[in-house]
Scaffold this active site. Structure first.
Site, PDB file in Angstrom:
ATOM      1  N   ASP A  79      -2.582  -0.560   6.403  1.00 26.92           N
ATOM      2  CA  ASP A  79      -3.380  -0.936   5.653  1.00 26.92           C
ATOM      3  C   ASP A  79      -3.175  -2.204   4.701  1.00 26.92           C
ATOM      4  O   ASP A  79      -3.915  -2.839   4.241  1.00 26.92           O
ATOM      5  CB  ASP A  79      -3.530   0.352   4.473  1.00 26.92           C
ATOM      6  CG  ASP A  79      -4.209   1.506   5.037  1.00 26.92           C
ATOM      7  OD1 ASP A  79      -4.705   1.285   6.372  1.00 26.92           O
ATOM      8  OD2 ASP A  79      -4.662   2.372   4.215  1.00 26.92           O
TER       9      ASP A  79
ATOM     10  N   ASP B  94       0.890  -1.108   0.027  1.00 28.81           N
ATOM     11  CA  ASP B  94       0.234  -0.030   0.306  1.00 28.81           C
ATOM     12  C   ASP B  94       0.879   1.215  -0.239  1.00 28.81           C
ATOM     13  O   ASP B  94       1.863   1.189   0.450  1.00 28.81           O
ATOM     14  CB  ASP B  94      -0.965  -0.026   1.120  1.00 28.81           C
ATOM     15  CG  ASP B  94      -1.893   1.222   1.223  1.00 28.81           C
ATOM     16  OD1 ASP B  94      -2.861   1.159   0.417  1.00 28.81           O
ATOM     17  OD2 ASP B  94      -1.531   2.110   1.788  1.00 28.81           O
TER      18      ASP B  94
ATOM     19  N   HIS C  14      -5.078   4.502   7.075  1.00 29.03           N
ATOM     20  CA  HIS C  14      -4.608   5.257   6.040  1.00 29.03           C
ATOM     21  C   HIS C  14      -3.004   5.514   6.275  1.00 29.03           C
ATOM     22  O   HIS C  14      -2.283   6.329   6.158  1.00 29.03           O
ATOM     23  CB  HIS C  14      -5.032   6.562   5.948  1.00 29.03           C
ATOM     24  CG  HIS C  14      -6.476   6.774   5.579  1.00 29.03           C
ATOM     25  ND1 HIS C  14      -6.845   6.285   4.317  1.00 29.03           N
ATOM     26  CD2 HIS C  14      -7.821   7.137   6.380  1.00 29.03           C
ATOM     27  CE1 HIS C  14      -8.408   6.454   4.181  1.00 29.03           C
ATOM     28  NE2 HIS C  14      -8.705   6.791   5.273  1.00 29.03           N
TER      29      HIS C  14
ATOM     30  N   GLU D 209       0.764   5.548   0.588  1.00 30.93           N
ATOM     31  CA  GLU D 209       0.373   6.915   0.991  1.00 30.93           C
ATOM     32  C   GLU D 209       0.987   7.876   0.076  1.00 30.93           C
ATOM     33  O   GLU D 209       2.367   7.693  -0.113  1.00 30.93           O
ATOM     34  CB  GLU D 209       0.544   7.225   2.633  1.00 30.93           C
ATOM     35  CG  GLU D 209      -0.002   6.286   3.228  1.00 30.93           C
ATOM     36  CD  GLU D 209      -1.585   6.111   3.034  1.00 30.93           C
ATOM     37  OE1 GLU D 209      -2.320   7.034   2.888  1.00 30.93           O
ATOM     38  OE2 GLU D 209      -2.148   5.002   3.272  1.00 30.93           O
TER      39      GLU D 209
END
Length: 576
Positions: free
Chosen positions: A172, A26, A167, A28
């Site tokens: 995540d 994942d 988040h 960000e």
């Protein structure tokens, strides 16, 4: 020595899932575009046979400031990434970590777009790993009865993940691991045992789809509406198409992958079609039929009567009230809204700029009662105590009408000033709430002003080029499609237009911004009018939107949302 031939097993036709190494990752980021934004954190978990065999996680220096609303969403600040390495230094280690594994991500196209962009910028070939998108797989496997949506947080709760998505990249990724295992367990009972089968799951027609292909026989190749019906003749699903034959046949092929639609096909016993003159007529007829019959397999447009409005009441000291019906009572209306919550957000935004009273009692110049706390805070002129006369209060009412129908600048400026102050004080969560309220107000006001530009016209006749060289002609009255027809190539337009106008539906307008049709129907007409090649034949009135209306502020609102991560829920629907 002779060797007997041995028949290969099913596992030899692909890679068994128990032998596949998955890297679930994942990202960000500072925004939603790989071309314009950068990565701030990456987290990855390597699993094999249901066991975690490695983790990879690091903050990343994006090379620029992190937008405040991204910091609010992720908790990652500029100070946290100050000493972090740039992604150009992280990328080689990540590529080594994922070597030989299948890549898994929730909404994989988003995350992979950033990885591919980083590879291109740093001279690396893009990863050739097999990719599994858990969001796409969930949409194929799960039904609406099991989950209302396929967001990561929703699926994590469904599969009882030990990690709650927050988040942050590694958290995540860990939640996505649990979701992946839950989905693999679900498809395993359906005969999916290899990586190749997992990636192609639901891409072949079901036995029910194959068995019912005969329902598409005899469907014409023309624009219109199709209705899937059960044994009792009840509508299960209604759709429209510019080519009914091709669209209906697609429901019985591998291209139809929606689980609920496959379920519907299994129940359907017949397909009824309604041929329309034009594509726009088919689109409008579909909306009307869905709203009247409410088929259980249609997701959108089923309840147009549930629209909510914000009403500036018509009384001695008007106030903003949330209502579900537009009446011919001389009041001013703003809407429609999709929910009471959205209407309340718009009302709160307007109250920030306009000191209208917020109490619900009826007032008059002769009645008196004690003022509430809002008067002490300077948020209300306290007409209940007589501090403000009807004439003075009328100025606020005129400002509210102007903000609802013509000029949204006052509300926009007031909320913008408040958001700047809150951001300066680092109260980002409160600023984000005000941003969402302002967005609901601006979007709704812009939409209503655009609708009113058409619904105020008693009759409009317009035409667009057809594929065969002719013209599609439509008569629109008060925003409602009243007639549709086709003029052949080379024909003189006057007789066709006159005949279409003479046979068009008689439309009697009602009150409010949408006096003769649903807002969705009028929006369909507006989209067609905006399409290339459309020509106005006749307009009885003036077609215009307010010069200082909310439409000019809409782009500024949309830019505030461009950096949202796809895992974050977004209030309201995107503008068309």
């Amino acid at each position: 020595m002779a060797v007997d031939a041995v028949q290969g097993t099913l596992d030899e036709l692909g890679t068994p899932l128990r032998e596949v190494t998955f890297v679930v990752f994942d990202l960000e980021t500072t925004g939603g575009s790989a071309a314009e934004h950068a990565i701030t954190e990456i987290g990855a978990v390597k699993v094999r046979g249901g066991e975690v065999v490695g983790e990879f996680a690091t903050l990343v220096d994006p090379g620029g400031p992190i937008p405040p609303f991204i910091s609010v969403l992720t908790g990652i600040t500029d100070a946290m990434v100050l000493a972090a390495p740039p992604f150009s230094q992280v990328l080689p280690s990540f590529l080594e970590f994922v070597k030989g594994a299948a890549l898994v991500a929730h909404n994989a196209p988003f995350d992979m777009s950033f990885i591919r962009a980083a590879c291109a910028a740093n001279g690396y070939p893009p990863p050739a790993n097999p990719i599994v998108d858990t969001a796409d797989l969930a949409r194929r496997v799960l039904t609406r009865d099991e989950t209302p949506n396929c967001k990561l947080g929703t699926l994590a709760r469904l599969f009882r993940s030990t990690t709650e998505p927050c988040h942050r990249a590694l958290a995540d990724a860990k939640a996505t691991v649990d979701v992946l295992h839950g989905l693999i367990a679900r498809v395993g009972s359906l005969g999916v045992h290899t990586l190749e089968e997992l990636r192609s799951f639901a891409r072949t027609p079901t036995p029910e789809q194959q068995r019912k292909r005969h329902l598409a026989e005899g469907v014409p190749s023309a624009p219109g509406v199709y209705v899937f019906e059960d044994t009792r003749g009840e509508a299960l699903y209604i759709g429209k198409s510019s080519n009914l034959r091709n669209r209906v046949r697609s429901y019985f092929t591998a291209s139809e992958t929606r689980s609920r639609i496959r379920e519907m096909v299994g129940i359907a016993e017949r397909v009824r079609t309604i041929v329309c003159a034009t594509g726009l007529e088919a689109e409008i007829r579909e909306l009307r039929m869905i709203g009247s019959t409410k088929p259980r397999y249609n997701k959108r447009s089923r309840f147009p009567e549930r629209a909510v409005w914000l009403k500036l009441t018509n009384e001695p000291f008007p106030r903003l009230s949330i209502v579900r019906e537009v009446k011919d009572d001389g009041a001013t209306y703003l809407g429609p809204f999709g929910s009471s919550r959205a209407a309340d957000d718009a009302r709160t935004a307007m109250h920030e700029a306009l000191p209208l009273r917020q109490c619900t009692e009826r007032l008059s110049s002769r009645t008196r009662r004690s003022a509430c706390t809002l008067a002490e805070l300077g948020r209300c002129g306290a007409p209940c105590e007589g501090r403000e006369s009807e004439d003075a209060y009328a100025r606020h009412v005129r400002g509210a009408k102007r903000a609802m129908e013509h000029d949204s600048e006052a509300v926009f400026s007031a909320l913008e000033a408040r958001m700047r102050r809150l951001s300066t004080e680092q109260r980002y969560e409160e600023a984000a709430v005000d941003r969402d309220r302002l967005a609901v107000y601006i979007r709704t006001a812009a939409r209503m002003q655009r609708l009113r530009s058409l619904t105020a016209i008693s009759q409009m006749v317009a035409a667009s080029p057809a594929f065969d060289g002719g013209w599609d002609i439509h008569v629109v009255r008060y925003g409602r499609l009243a007639a549709a027809g086709v003029m052949p190539r080379g024909a003189h337009p006057t007789p066709y237009v006159d005949a279409l106008v003479a046979t068009a539906e008689t439309v009697t307008p009602g009150p409010g911004p949408t006096p003769a049709a649903s807002a969705e129907e009028t929006e369909c007409v507006l989209r067609w009018l905006d399409s290339p090649g459309v020509r106005l034949v006749q307009v009885d009135g003036t077609w215009s939107v307010p010069a200082y209306g909310a439409g000019r502020l809409r782009d500024r609102i949309e830019r505030a949302y461009q950096g949202l991560h796809p895992h974050q829920p977004r209030e309201g629907r995107p503008l068309r």
